[in-house]
Design a protein around this motif. Structure first.
Motif, PDB file in Angstrom:
ATOM      1  N   GLU A 266      45.362 -10.513 -43.149  1.00 19.50           N
ATOM      2  CA  GLU A 266      46.658 -11.014 -42.705  1.00 19.50           C
ATOM      3  C   GLU A 266      46.562 -11.926 -41.484  1.00 19.50           C
ATOM      4  O   GLU A 266      47.473 -12.705 -41.216  1.00 19.50           O
ATOM      5  N   PHE A 267      45.465 -11.804 -40.740  1.00 18.88           N
ATOM      6  CA  PHE A 267      45.336 -12.567 -39.503  1.00 18.88           C
ATOM      7  C   PHE A 267      43.952 -13.196 -39.416  1.00 18.88           C
ATOM      8  O   PHE A 267      43.042 -12.839 -40.156  1.00 18.88           O
ATOM      9  N   THR A 325      53.337 -18.652 -35.319  1.00 19.89           N
ATOM     10  CA  THR A 325      52.548 -18.106 -34.216  1.00 19.89           C
ATOM     11  C   THR A 325      52.884 -16.630 -34.044  1.00 19.89           C
ATOM     12  O   THR A 325      54.000 -16.283 -33.636  1.00 19.89           O
ATOM     13  N   VAL A 326      51.934 -15.768 -34.358  1.00 21.51           N
ATOM     14  CA  VAL A 326      52.158 -14.330 -34.272  1.00 21.51           C
ATOM     15  C   VAL A 326      51.787 -13.866 -32.867  1.00 21.51           C
ATOM     16  O   VAL A 326      50.678 -14.110 -32.389  1.00 21.51           O
ATOM     17  N   ASN A 327      52.716 -13.188 -32.229  1.00 24.32           N
ATOM     18  CA  ASN A 327      52.485 -12.666 -30.883  1.00 24.32           C
ATOM     19  C   ASN A 327      51.844 -11.280 -31.009  1.00 24.32           C
ATOM     20  O   ASN A 327      52.539 -10.260 -31.055  1.00 24.32           O
ATOM     21  N   ILE A 328      50.522 -11.260 -31.067  1.00 26.90           N
ATOM     22  CA  ILE A 328      49.797  -9.999 -31.266  1.00 26.90           C
ATOM     23  C   ILE A 328      50.062  -8.999 -30.148  1.00 26.90           C
ATOM     24  O   ILE A 328      50.351  -7.822 -30.424  1.00 26.90           O
ATOM     25  N   PRO A 329      49.982  -9.397 -28.863  1.00 21.18           N
ATOM     26  CA  PRO A 329      50.280  -8.425 -27.798  1.00 21.18           C
ATOM     27  C   PRO A 329      51.672  -7.812 -27.926  1.00 21.18           C
ATOM     28  O   PRO A 329      51.864  -6.614 -27.671  1.00 21.18           O
ATOM     29  N   LEU A 332      51.599  -5.219 -30.716  1.00 23.73           N
ATOM     30  CA  LEU A 332      50.884  -4.021 -30.262  1.00 23.73           C
ATOM     31  C   LEU A 332      51.777  -3.170 -29.363  1.00 23.73           C
ATOM     32  O   LEU A 332      51.814  -1.939 -29.487  1.00 23.73           O
ATOM     33  N   GLN A 333      52.502  -3.818 -28.477  1.00 19.95           N
ATOM     34  CA  GLN A 333      53.400  -3.103 -27.572  1.00 19.95           C
ATOM     35  C   GLN A 333      54.559  -2.483 -28.336  1.00 19.95           C
ATOM     36  O   GLN A 333      54.971  -1.340 -28.068  1.00 19.95           O
ATOM     37  N   LEU A 334      55.101  -3.238 -29.284  1.00 19.60           N
ATOM     38  CA  LEU A 334      56.214  -2.727 -30.089  1.00 19.60           C
ATOM     39  C   LEU A 334      55.783  -1.511 -30.896  1.00 19.60           C
ATOM     40  O   LEU A 334      56.516  -0.512 -30.974  1.00 19.60           O
ATOM     41  N   ALA A 335      54.585  -1.572 -31.484  1.00 17.20           N
ATOM     42  CA  ALA A 335      54.077  -0.434 -32.257  1.00 17.20           C
ATOM     43  C   ALA A 335      53.898   0.789 -31.371  1.00 17.20           C
ATOM     44  O   ALA A 335      54.204   1.924 -31.770  1.00 17.20           O
TER      45      ALA A 335
END
Length: 398
Positions: A266-267, A325-329, A332-335
């Motif tokens: 996916e990334f 543009t996927v905001n990975i950080p 991660l924080q949302l999860a």
């Protein structure tokens, strides 16, 4: 804290005589710095390959690497030459065995089966990260990396006849091998194949049930894990879960590949490696991973509420492409917030009217649960996991 100070903390903790695994989990979860082979060391510890006593590393590594070398010699069958153990001389290969022999212990029979497995592995390996120079099959130096992936997967298949090789395993071993092969310590990089094999094997021991079709509808199989993702979404964003179910967006259409391949399709590889830092560091592997998958969906709730079946399916099946543009950080924080905050919930929105035809064909969550149950299990046939970059324009959603 500066980047150099952060790197020093990571180096100091992994270099201690007695490694504190709790600290390693905590540090890795935050993301391992791109420096001095740190990720290579941390992953080896997190995947239970390196012991926690630093003094045992050299002995353990030499033993494991020697075992792997021996397996490569013993498990690669070549019936063209049969050497007599006593005289150490070549004997007639057709005296007791021959290419048409159907006996179960026939070396030729085993050889032909091995070639079938190797052919299947090679097809997938040649499509593994071809856009990266490191894996580009057109460059001479990169051919050895493809060969290493083939050997790892073949030895794994030989040692695990119950599961053998299943398409998609190449996507799991490649990030591990890439990380180890780029270790700045030359001797460690040269042993990347053996080290990656054992780490891949340990990883597969935790997720291999996702690859077993016979376990699809059990509490250990892929359907059960998809249902756990649905349960998380229902608990944290019930309106979105209900909307997706009502529009008949079965999670099997997108979550099957997400979960089976740990989002490796996916990334881009650098993002996958960062994500795996946190996934491997999860003490309850792979609970946080499922929350991250749920976070990916929740983060796009605006578009999912506004979209129809086709647009929503394309978004989730080709996540990075359609999100942009996927905001990975942020994800991660949302999860983490979704997992750790029992009061986490998202507000109900006033949704636009759904197309009557979609509403007529839709189903609520109870119906979705039925679609995930034993009566209508996932039927992927022979395990074939479509790559994220393939068939962007077709309408085959299975």
């Amino acid at each position: 804290m500066s980047y150099e100070e952060r790197v020093k903390i990571y180096e100091d903790e992994i270099s201690k005589e007695a490694i504190n695994i709790e600290v390693i989990h905590h540090l890795a979860f935050q993301g391992i710095p791109e420096r001095a082979g740190l990720r290579s060391l941390y992953w080896k510890v997190l995947l239970n390959y390196l012991p926690l006593k630093h003094a045992h590393w050299a002995e353990e590594l030499e033993k494991r690497r020697q075992i792997y070398r021996q397996w490569k010699k013993e498990l690669v069958v070549d019936p063209h030459e049969n050497v007599d153990a006593a005289s150490k001389s070549t004997v007639d290969v057709t005296e007791d065995d021959h290419p048409l022999c159907q006996r179960g212990n026939s070396k030729w029979n085993e050889y032909f089966k091995d070639n079938e497995t190797l052919h299947e592995i090679e097809k997938d390996v040649m499509r593994t990260f071809p856009h990266l120079h490191f894996f580009n099959p057109e460059t001479e130096g990169s051919k050895k990396h493809y060969q290493a992936l083939k050997d790892i997967l073949f030895i794994y298949a030989k040692l695990n006849p119950g599961i053998k090789y299943v398409q998609g395993m190449n996507e799991l071993v490649a990030p591990i091998y890439y990380t180890f092969a780029n270790d700045p310590r030359i001797d460690w990089a040269e042993s990347a194949e053996a080290d990656a094999f054992f780490c891949f094997t340990n990883l597969m021991s935790e997720i291999r049930d996702n690859f077993c079709k016979s376990l699809d509808t059990t509490h250990m199989g892929i359907v059960f894990n998809i249902q756990k993702l649905v349960d998380i979404l229902e608990a944290k964003d019930p309106q979105l879960a209900e909307t997706l179910a009502e529009r008949k967006l079965n999670p099997q259409f997108y979550a099957f590949r997400w979960i089976t391949l740990l989002l490796s399709q996916e990334f881009e590889l650098p993002d996958v490696m960062r994500l795996w830092d946190s996934f491997f560091a999860d003490k309850t592997r792979f609970e946080y991973f499922l929350y991250f998958c749920a976070a990916m969906i929740v983060d796009q709730r605006d578009r999912l509420f506004a979209g129809n079946f086709a647009t929503n399916l394309k978004l989730l099946q080709r996540y990075a492409k359609h999100v942009g543009t996927v905001n990975i950080p942020h994800l991660l924080q949302l999860a983490q917030e979704m997992r750790d905050n029992p009061k986490f919930s998202l507000p109900y929105w006033s949704l636009p009217e759904i197309d009557p035809l979609e509403r007529a064909n839709g189903s609520m969550i109870s119906k979705l649960r039925t679609s995930l149950g034993a009566k209508t299990p996932v039927q992927p046939g022979k395990r074939k996991i479509r790559k994220a970059h393939e068939d962007d324009d077709d309408d085959d959603y299975a």
